[in-house]
Design an enzyme around this catalytic site. Structure first.
Site, PDB file in Angstrom:
ATOM      1  N   CYS A 129       0.845  -1.195   0.000  1.00  0.00           N
ATOM      2  CA  CYS A 129       0.000   0.000   0.000  1.00  0.00           C
ATOM      3  C   CYS A 129       0.880   1.245   0.000  1.00  0.00           C
ATOM      4  CB  CYS A 129      -0.910   0.005   1.228  1.00  0.00           C
ATOM      5  SG  CYS A 129      -2.133   1.336   1.216  1.00  0.00           S
ATOM      6  N   ASP A 130       0.474   2.245  -0.768  1.00  0.00           N
ATOM      7  CA  ASP A 130       1.169   3.529  -0.820  1.00  0.00           C
ATOM      8  C   ASP A 130       0.482   4.484   0.135  1.00  0.00           C
ATOM      9  OD1 ASP A 130       2.414   5.900  -1.406  1.00  0.00           O
ATOM     10  OD2 ASP A 130       2.133   5.773  -3.585  1.00  0.00           O
ATOM     11  N   ASN A 144       5.546   3.563  11.826  1.00  0.00           N
ATOM     12  CA  ASN A 144       6.988   3.640  11.602  1.00  0.00           C
ATOM     13  C   ASN A 144       7.353   4.282  10.264  1.00  0.00           C
ATOM     14  OD1 ASN A 144       9.910   2.729  11.798  1.00  0.00           O
ATOM     15  ND2 ASN A 144       9.227   1.486  10.068  1.00  0.00           N
ATOM     16  N   SER A 197      11.789  10.816  16.374  1.00  0.00           N
ATOM     17  CA  SER A 197      13.153  10.939  15.870  1.00  0.00           C
ATOM     18  C   SER A 197      14.007  11.816  16.763  1.00  0.00           C
ATOM     19  CB  SER A 197      13.135  11.539  14.459  1.00  0.00           C
ATOM     20  OG  SER A 197      14.444  11.830  14.010  1.00  0.00           O
ATOM     21  N   TYR A 237      10.765  16.924   7.576  1.00  0.00           N
ATOM     22  CA  TYR A 237      10.794  15.688   8.358  1.00  0.00           C
ATOM     23  C   TYR A 237      10.665  15.982   9.853  1.00  0.00           C
ATOM     24  CZ  TYR A 237      12.718  11.369  10.375  1.00  0.00           C
ATOM     25  OH  TYR A 237      12.922  10.230  11.118  1.00  0.00           O
ATOM     26  N   LYS A 261       7.698  14.799  12.524  1.00  0.00           N
ATOM     27  CA  LYS A 261       7.928  14.035  13.746  1.00  0.00           C
ATOM     28  C   LYS A 261       7.449  14.797  14.979  1.00  0.00           C
ATOM     29  CE  LYS A 261       9.539  10.327  11.874  1.00  0.00           C
ATOM     30  NZ  LYS A 261       8.785   9.059  11.981  1.00  0.00           N
ATOM     31  N   PRO A 316      14.186   7.005  18.093  1.00  0.00           N
ATOM     32  CA  PRO A 316      15.478   6.363  17.825  1.00  0.00           C
ATOM     33  C   PRO A 316      16.571   7.406  17.618  1.00  0.00           C
ATOM     34  CG  PRO A 316      13.736   5.565  16.357  1.00  0.00           C
ATOM     35  CD  PRO A 316      13.242   6.813  16.997  1.00  0.00           C
TER      36      PRO A 316
END
Length: 236
Positions: free
Chosen positions: A49-50, A76, A128, A141, A145, A171
């Protein structure tokens, strides 16, 4: 993890592969969703799936839920263009938010009703270390997050009375294919280890082990929190 049905997005590489293996290895049924093919194996059902196509995502989720409730969702999947802010048009910015945030909202809307009915659910959002503000040229990005972190806290407050916990894992600089965006891999690795208190590179398994805890029954009194899995880079 027996009798658990877990959906992992971004399952075809990096952290996603480790998450899928860890949960499937403990007897869970793992729905491994990605725009790229995921190999089928014991306990793993590939879901192609996109996430840019939110209508297709909704249809896919409706189909999956006809075969049983999803009790654990791990958001994720992410895209991470390395681009100076003044070179990014609004279309590129919106694409990052669509994959990294809006898809997570659609996923949550689909899994929430059954979780409420069962009075049990585990949501794990992957944020992140870039939220610490130490990276250039990742503004879209980082914004995505930050939004996911805010949703973690808002959802934890709203859905706690239904027996649903919502937590985040942040992470550190984990070696995955994502690091290909940096032009000097050896220099980047040295920079990472210099900033960590633990003097080794982390692994996707380090993140997956924390996800196992957050998805389990022993974390049932923990919600709205962020686990920093970064070798002691950030401390709170």
């Amino acid at each position: 993890m027996m009798n658990r049905r877990i959906l992992v997005t971004g399952a075809a590489g990096g952290l996603g592969t480790a998450l899928v293996r860890e949960f499937a290895g403990r007897g869970a049924e793992v729905l491994a969703l990605d725009v790229r093919p995921v190999a089928a194996c014991k306990g793993v059902t590939p879901v192609l799936c996109d996430l840019l196509d939110l209508s297709a995502l909704s249809a896919t989720l409706s189909s999956l839920q006809t075969h049983g409730a999803i009790d654990t969702l791990i958001n994720n999947a992410a895209i991470y263009p390395l681009l100076p802010f003044d070179e990014m048009d609004i279309g590129a910015y919106r694409k990052v938010q669509a994959v990294n945030v809006e898809a997570s909202v659609v996923l949550m809307q689909h899994v929430l009703p059954e979780m409420r009915k069962q009075r049990f659910g585990r949501i794990i959002n992957i944020t992140s270390i870039t939220l610490s503000g130490q990276w250039n040229h990742l503004s879209a990005y980082v914004a995505s997050k930050g939004a996911l972190l805010g949703l973690t806290r808002a959802w934890a407050r709203e859905f706690g009375p239904d027996g649903i916990t919502v937590n985040a894992i942040s992470p550190g600089a984990i070696p995955t294919e994502a690091e290909a965006i940096f032009p000097d891999p050896e220099g980047y690795s040295r920079m990472v280890i210099d900033r960590q208190s633990i003097k080794r590179r982390g692994s996707a398994q380090d993140v997956a082990h924390c996800a196992l805890f957050l998805a389990g029954v022993n974390s049932g009194f923990m919600s709205g929190q962020t686990l920093h899995v970064d070798g002691g880079w950030t401390m709170q």
